[in-house]
Design an enzyme around this catalytic site. Structure first.
Site, PDB file in Angstrom:
ATOM      1  CG  ASN A   1       8.464  -1.951   0.201  1.00 17.99           C
ATOM      2  OD1 ASN A   1       7.947  -2.123   1.302  1.00 17.99           O
ATOM      3  ND2 ASN A   1       9.026  -0.805  -0.165  1.00 17.99           N
TER       4      ASN A   1
ATOM      5  NE  ARG B   1       4.073   6.593   1.331  1.00 17.79           N
ATOM      6  CZ  ARG B   1       4.284   5.391   1.884  1.00 17.79           C
ATOM      7  NH1 ARG B   1       4.697   4.372   1.145  1.00 17.79           N
ATOM      8  NH2 ARG B   1       4.076   5.208   3.171  1.00 17.79           N
TER       9      ARG B   1
ATOM     10  N   PRO C   1       0.783  -1.227   0.000  1.00 18.74           N
ATOM     11  CG  PRO C   1      -0.189  -1.143   2.093  1.00 18.74           C
ATOM     12  CD  PRO C   1       0.471  -2.086   1.149  1.00 18.74           C
ATOM     13  CG  ASN C   2      -0.314   4.283   1.294  1.00 17.20           C
ATOM     14  OD1 ASN C   2      -1.303   4.789   0.750  1.00 17.20           O
ATOM     15  ND2 ASN C   2      -0.370   3.738   2.496  1.00 17.20           N
TER      16      ASN C   2
ATOM     17  CE1 TYR D   1       9.039   4.847   2.937  1.00 21.03           C
ATOM     18  CE2 TYR D   1       7.368   6.571   3.022  1.00 21.03           C
ATOM     19  CZ  TYR D   1       7.928   5.418   3.532  1.00 21.03           C
ATOM     20  OH  TYR D   1       7.384   4.829   4.642  1.00 21.03           O
TER      21      TYR D   1
ATOM     22  CG  HIS E   1      11.211  -2.487   4.533  1.00 14.18           C
ATOM     23  ND1 HIS E   1       9.850  -2.467   4.386  1.00 14.18           N
ATOM     24  CD2 HIS E   1      11.520  -3.676   5.095  1.00 14.18           C
ATOM     25  CE1 HIS E   1       9.352  -3.594   4.845  1.00 14.18           C
ATOM     26  NE2 HIS E   1      10.338  -4.350   5.289  1.00 14.18           N
TER      27      HIS E   1
ATOM     28  CB  ALA F   1       1.455  -0.137   6.186  1.00 13.25           C
TER      29      ALA F   1
ATOM     30  NE  ARG G   1       9.949   5.735   8.751  1.00 20.43           N
ATOM     31  CZ  ARG G   1       9.052   5.641   7.778  1.00 20.43           C
ATOM     32  NH1 ARG G   1       9.211   4.757   6.812  1.00 20.43           N
ATOM     33  NH2 ARG G   1       7.990   6.431   7.771  1.00 20.43           N
TER      34      ARG G   1
ATOM     35  CD  GLU H   1      11.121  -7.761   5.499  1.00 22.81           C
ATOM     36  OE1 GLU H   1      11.563  -8.812   6.027  1.00 22.81           O
ATOM     37  OE2 GLU H   1      10.606  -6.829   6.166  1.00 22.81           O
TER      38      GLU H   1
HETATM   39  C1  DQA Z   1       8.249   0.902   3.820  1.00 23.65           C
HETATM   40  C2  DQA Z   1       8.289   1.083   5.329  1.00 23.65           C
HETATM   41  C3  DQA Z   1       6.928   0.844   5.938  1.00 23.65           C
HETATM   42  O1  DQA Z   1       6.967   1.015   7.348  1.00 23.65           O
HETATM   43  C4  DQA Z   1       5.925   1.824   5.384  1.00 23.65           C
HETATM   44  O2  DQA Z   1       4.625   1.556   5.888  1.00 23.65           O
HETATM   45  C5  DQA Z   1       5.920   1.871   3.906  1.00 23.65           C
HETATM   46  C6  DQA Z   1       7.179   1.751   3.172  1.00 23.65           C
HETATM   47  C7  DQA Z   1       9.590   1.274   3.156  1.00 23.65           C
HETATM   48  O3  DQA Z   1       9.748   0.940   1.981  1.00 23.65           O
HETATM   49  O4  DQA Z   1      10.444   1.918   3.767  1.00 23.65           O
HETATM   50  O5  DQA Z   1       4.876   2.121   3.287  1.00 23.65           O
HETATM   51  O6  DQA Z   1       8.018  -0.475   3.534  1.00 23.65           O
END
Ligand code: DQA
Length: 148
Positions: free
Chosen positions: A75, A19, A11-12, A24, A101, A78, A108, A99
């Site tokens: 990735n 964002r 998501p997002n 990011y 990020h 959340a 964080r 995995e």
């Molecule tokens: C994320 C880190 C997550 O905590 C966050 O909710 C994201 C992006 C990252 O790529 O740093 O949406 O996965």
């Protein structure tokens, strides 16, 4: 035969570039997709790039990946911190999983410092910005090469 991999984004992440740029960066989702396609192509990997905001769609694509892909880069955004369903689906996939990020989740908020995925994946990359995607593709290519 070329190995096939999938990069699954949660998501997002479709709003990359818009964002929270301090976390990011400014590269857009479309640009990221092109960067990943280019790197996969260079390394002789066939790439599918997927994004969904919906947990069940992510579970479905992970299940389908069993028959279609040799490796998963994920990735989960959340859902990394909340989704037992995504963890369970990944656990059924018997090939390499990376995995990823973009941000350093361990630097964080406390709720981000726990990943439900880290202990079942092959390896992980975090905190290296969108370069993490390139590094994950390189690592995946090596993992698959060493499998054969
Ligand atoms: C994320 C880190 C997550 O905590 C966050 O909710 C994201 C992006 C990252 O790529 O740093 O949406 O996965």
């Amino acid at each position: 035969m070329n190995n096939k991999i999938i990069i699954i984004n949660g998501p997002n992440l479709n709003l990359l570039g818009e964002r929270e740029q301090s976390q990011y960066g400014s590269v857009t989702f479309e640009e990221l997709k092109e960067i990943c396609a280019k790197k996969s192509n260079e390394l002789g990997l066939k790439l599918e790039f997927f994004q969904s905001n919906i947990e069940g769609e992510l579970v479905n694509i992970i299940q389908e990946s069993r028959k279609k892909f040799d490796g998963i880069i994920i990735n989960a955004a959340a859902f990394t911190h909340t989704s037992v369903a995504i963890r369970d689906a990944l656990n059924i996939f018997k090939r390499p999983i990376i995995e990823l990020h973009i941000s350093n989740i361990y630097k964080r908020e406390e709720f981000r410092q726990k990943s439900l995925l880290s202990d079942i994946v092959t390896g992980g990359i975090f905190g290296l910005g969108i370069d993490g995607y390139i590094l994950a593709i390189i690592s995946m290519q090596k993992l698959l090469e060493n499998e054969n």
